[in-house]
Design a protein around this motif. Sequence first.
Motif, mmCIF file in Angstrom:
data_model
loop_
_atom_site.group_PDB
_atom_site.id
_atom_site.type_symbol
_atom_site.label_atom_id
_atom_site.label_comp_id
_atom_site.label_asym_id
_atom_site.label_seq_id
_atom_site.Cartn_x
_atom_site.Cartn_y
_atom_site.Cartn_z
ATOM 1 N N GLU A 53 26.942 27.774 56.128
ATOM 2 C CA GLU A 53 27.044 28.670 54.954
ATOM 3 C C GLU A 53 27.037 27.427 53.790
ATOM 4 O O GLU A 53 26.530 27.922 52.732
ATOM 5 N N ASP A 67 25.388 32.253 50.988
ATOM 6 C CA ASP A 67 25.012 33.810 50.920
ATOM 7 C C ASP A 67 24.441 34.167 49.707
ATOM 8 O O ASP A 67 23.216 34.962 49.432
ATOM 9 N N GLU A 68 25.132 33.762 48.467
ATOM 10 C CA GLU A 68 24.563 34.197 47.187
ATOM 11 C C GLU A 68 23.374 33.694 46.756
ATOM 12 O O GLU A 68 22.450 34.493 46.020
ATOM 13 N N GLU A 81 20.801 35.622 48.424
ATOM 14 C CA GLU A 81 20.362 36.944 48.071
ATOM 15 C C GLU A 81 19.476 36.711 46.803
ATOM 16 O O GLU A 81 18.636 37.584 46.469
ATOM 17 N N SER A 127 15.275 33.940 53.691
ATOM 18 C CA SER A 127 16.354 34.313 53.049
ATOM 19 C C SER A 127 16.869 35.698 53.732
ATOM 20 O O SER A 127 18.044 35.893 54.153
ATOM 21 N N THR A 186 20.430 36.143 55.548
ATOM 22 C CA THR A 186 21.156 37.177 55.144
ATOM 23 C C THR A 186 21.707 38.192 56.052
ATOM 24 O O THR A 186 22.768 38.693 56.446
ATOM 25 N N THR A 207 24.194 36.511 58.267
ATOM 26 C CA THR A 207 25.778 36.340 58.156
ATOM 27 C C THR A 207 26.283 37.634 57.935
ATOM 28 O O THR A 207 27.572 37.840 58.161
ATOM 29 N N HIS A 208 25.412 38.679 57.334
ATOM 30 C CA HIS A 208 26.150 39.933 57.245
ATOM 31 C C HIS A 208 26.705 40.702 58.793
ATOM 32 O O HIS A 208 27.533 41.282 58.865
ATOM 33 N N LYS A 266 30.409 41.578 56.979
ATOM 34 C CA LYS A 266 30.597 41.941 55.315
ATOM 35 C C LYS A 266 30.310 43.436 54.920
ATOM 36 O O LYS A 266 29.435 43.941 55.201
ATOM 37 N N SER A 295 28.663 45.045 51.934
ATOM 38 C CA SER A 295 27.789 44.652 50.921
ATOM 39 C C SER A 295 27.747 46.023 50.198
ATOM 40 O O SER A 295 27.077 46.908 50.505
#
Lengths: 141, 79
Positions: free
Chosen positions: A59, A64-65, A68, A126, A130, A133-134, A139, A141
């Motif tokens: 991470e 993550d940001e 995205e 990406s 993503t 990680t999701h 998470k 979202s």
Amino acid sequence: MNDFVLQTVTQILMPFIQVYGIFVVLNGHLSPGGGFAGGTILGASIILYALTVDVKAAEGIYPDERAEMVESASVLVFVLLGLISLMMGRNFLTNIGIFPSPETGTLLTGGFIMPVTLAIGAKVASTVITLFTHLFEEKKS
Amino acid sequence: MAEIFHVLLLTFLIVCAVAVAYIRDLLSAVILFAAYSLVMAIIWQQLDAPDIAMAEAAIGAGVTTLLFVVTISKTRRQE
């Protein structure tokens, strides 16, 4: 997973996987592969690191940001490149030579294909990260 | 020689595909599915489609397997 052999092999192998992924993306207009295959290889290297060594460290490599943001920005680059040829009075994504093409087979040829392939590679890498990680952290979202 | 190689690959492919459906342990099924994808990539390459072969090796054997492993670690391992 706390396996010493797995962690060491992953840490040795990861730069080579990433260099191979970047090679596939850059040579998308010359050799087999392209944005999709190369981006998947790049994303899979980060996922491999997250699964074997540490999720938090992975991470830290690629937050993550930022993933995205890159994901949305590369779509924008794709559309803007298509609009450039629309501005020149041709159809959407018509290939206009923006590189001075020296000869066949060298890297800086192929007009719009290389920038578009780069954008697709960033987008796919990406997206894969993503997705992982999701799924891993569940998470909302 | 090449035809024997192709028959071997296709036989392995069919065996893997049937075994994935019949095996009870889900982690073994995922590993078998990765082997299936790898053989499928070699077959694509033999059919003169190296682009598809690369995508199959990266997606099928790489990312799909990882996502399935994460899903199994979140849920049960036995069917």
